[in-house]
Design an enzyme around this catalytic site. Sequence first.
Site, PDB file in Angstrom:
ATOM      1  N   HIS A 163       0.826  -1.148   0.069  1.00  0.00           N
ATOM      2  CA  HIS A 163      -0.009   0.034   0.216  1.00  0.00           C
ATOM      3  C   HIS A 163       0.858   1.215  -0.014  1.00  0.00           C
ATOM      4  O   HIS A 163       1.996   1.215   0.520  1.00  0.00           O
ATOM      5  CB  HIS A 163      -0.682  -0.081   1.226  1.00  0.00           C
ATOM      6  CG  HIS A 163      -0.389  -0.261   2.630  1.00  0.00           C
ATOM      7  ND1 HIS A 163      -0.020  -1.359   3.156  1.00  0.00           N
ATOM      8  CD2 HIS A 163       0.430   0.593   3.379  1.00  0.00           C
ATOM      9  CE1 HIS A 163       0.426  -1.468   4.117  1.00  0.00           C
ATOM     10  NE2 HIS A 163       0.902  -0.250   4.418  1.00  0.00           N
TER      11      HIS A 163
ATOM     12  N   CYS B 103       1.620   0.409  13.132  1.00  0.00           N
ATOM     13  CA  CYS B 103       2.626   0.083  12.090  1.00  0.00           C
ATOM     14  C   CYS B 103       2.941   1.497  11.607  1.00  0.00           C
ATOM     15  O   CYS B 103       2.469   2.491  11.701  1.00  0.00           O
ATOM     16  CB  CYS B 103       2.211  -0.770  11.064  1.00  0.00           C
ATOM     17  SG  CYS B 103       0.892  -0.165   9.794  1.00  0.00           S
TER      18      CYS B 103
END
Length: 628
Positions: free
Chosen positions: A67, A174
């Site tokens: 992503h 994250c």
Amino acid sequence: MKISDLLKQEIMLLDLKAQSKEAAIDEMISSLVTHGYVTDHDQFKEAILKREAQTSTGLGDGIAMPHAKNETVTEPVVLFARSLNGLDYEALDQQPTDLFFMIAVPANDQNDTHLQTLAAISRQLLDADKLAALRSAKTPQEITAVLTQEETKKTAPKATAAETQPLIVAVTACPTGIAHTFMAEEALIKKAKEMNVRIRVETNGSDGVQHRLTDSEIAEAKGVIVAADTNVEMARFDGKPLLSRPVGDGIRQPEALINQILDEQAPTYHAKDKKNTGDENRSSNTSVGSQIYKHLMNGVSNMLPFVIGGGIAIALAFMVDQFMGVPQSELSQLGSYNAFAGYLNTIGGAAFSFMLPILAGYIAFSIADRPGLVAGFVAGSLAASGGAGFLGALIGGFLAGYVMVFLKKALANLPKSLEGIRTILFYPVLGVLITGGLMLLINIPMQAINNGLNNFLNGLSGANAALLGALLAGMMAIDLGGPVNKAAYVFGTGTLAASVATGGSSVMAAVMAGGMVPPLAIFLATTLFKNKFDKQQQNAGLTNLIMGASFITEGAIPFAAADPLRIIPGFVAGSAVTGALVSGMGIKLMAPHGGIFVIFLISHPLLYIAFILLGTLISALIIGFMKK
């Protein structure tokens, strides 16, 4: 925004043809570009690879979620792709990946509703039945139906189990906060429910903190799990049993983490600074040696781009002068005689000049957070100008960091009227003066040590040089990117700056050769001894050919991890032989990285390649004969 709004059927790839990670990324991006969701293939790929460099988005269990948020994306979109045979995506569990969700988000997108949708997709991927349905689906419509059975809910997940059961609180995060964050949340909640344990999970995602833990929940909790690869608020957990782990552990090992809390095996967390909310406080659960290694690697990782960029630019300057020609009487100007070579040399020298300040500055930053930067940069600069070199900058970084820790404690009880200028005045002024004064004292012995070390290395020849080369090259093969490997590499790059003017460093040449042998040996072993490796390992062996040629030692890690007692001795033996021959013959290298792509920057390129191939053959034969 619903999942069906982001999951576009026309771009789905139900039979991905790619056989490698980069090829899979290219194939998915091509579909996005073809259908107008991305306008620039290369720019978006660069953003995807930059995210992969932080930590692989191959999450395990056959799933990957690459992503990126980028200005080339026209609207938020999720591309689903499936590889029928699976491929090596460098997943966290080292297993093949077959289900891909490529997430593309415009850089200027201010609407966080799509992030909630992406979080919902992430959570669904922990459902084994849905994964099976995705693998067996025949059409894009079936894929959409599987993933749109549930809509995103913004409410906080309910605590599981009865109120009489113990409560655990957790935080997941994250670097990009899109996939790993929510998958770790879902894994912890799902496993806690199976274990009849109450749990509350706070997520630190791209849309900010969601389901924030309350003071009462933290107080009631039996313990805390922090599954994060980025900074989270830590001071609020002072006095609680706490486990601090990578976000990947929250996805793959939720049961082990929960059991450690329940079995009271988690150490008690003590915040060093109740007002500090950053990563500094997380190190209390680790040993002193681990903390020092973390600080050192923070400095080294930030320094290496300057070493690599500057070193190769300087090396190219020498190569340009050699090609263009330099009169015999002007050989002292080699590397800067011709105008273009001189320009390259200037560029490389500018990058090199930042090397020691960056090393010291980011060691200090790791120890003392932002206040440590200025003192660390000054320490590194003084080490460079004072002749203390790499070792002086390394010591100066730790010195600056702990000076700032001391100042933080000494100034902790300032009157409130002075608190506002503590960070912008007292810390930088006192930090620079104290660190600078101490560096003036340290530079004297460190300069003598540094000069002595350089003279010793330059004076090595024959058996002595071969012994050093064997030791360092063997270290490169012991843990393949771990502390021992990094120690050898850092030592090699530390010799480079002082040796560029004399044609390069034989130490650096041995280090790079030693690091190239293990992945090349895996390729050769999987080719010569096919009956001892399965099909997946043989395919991975082929990728190791490219990694080895590029000096990416880490490509051999999966093989070493699977059978260390038979694989690692072969690595070390072959690398040590190669390093001994390279250093013994006085082969020099002017670049700190690059593998086969900097072969013209090596003093005896053909001989260098021959020694690497010999070490590769030795390693491959040992592995082949030892492996069952």
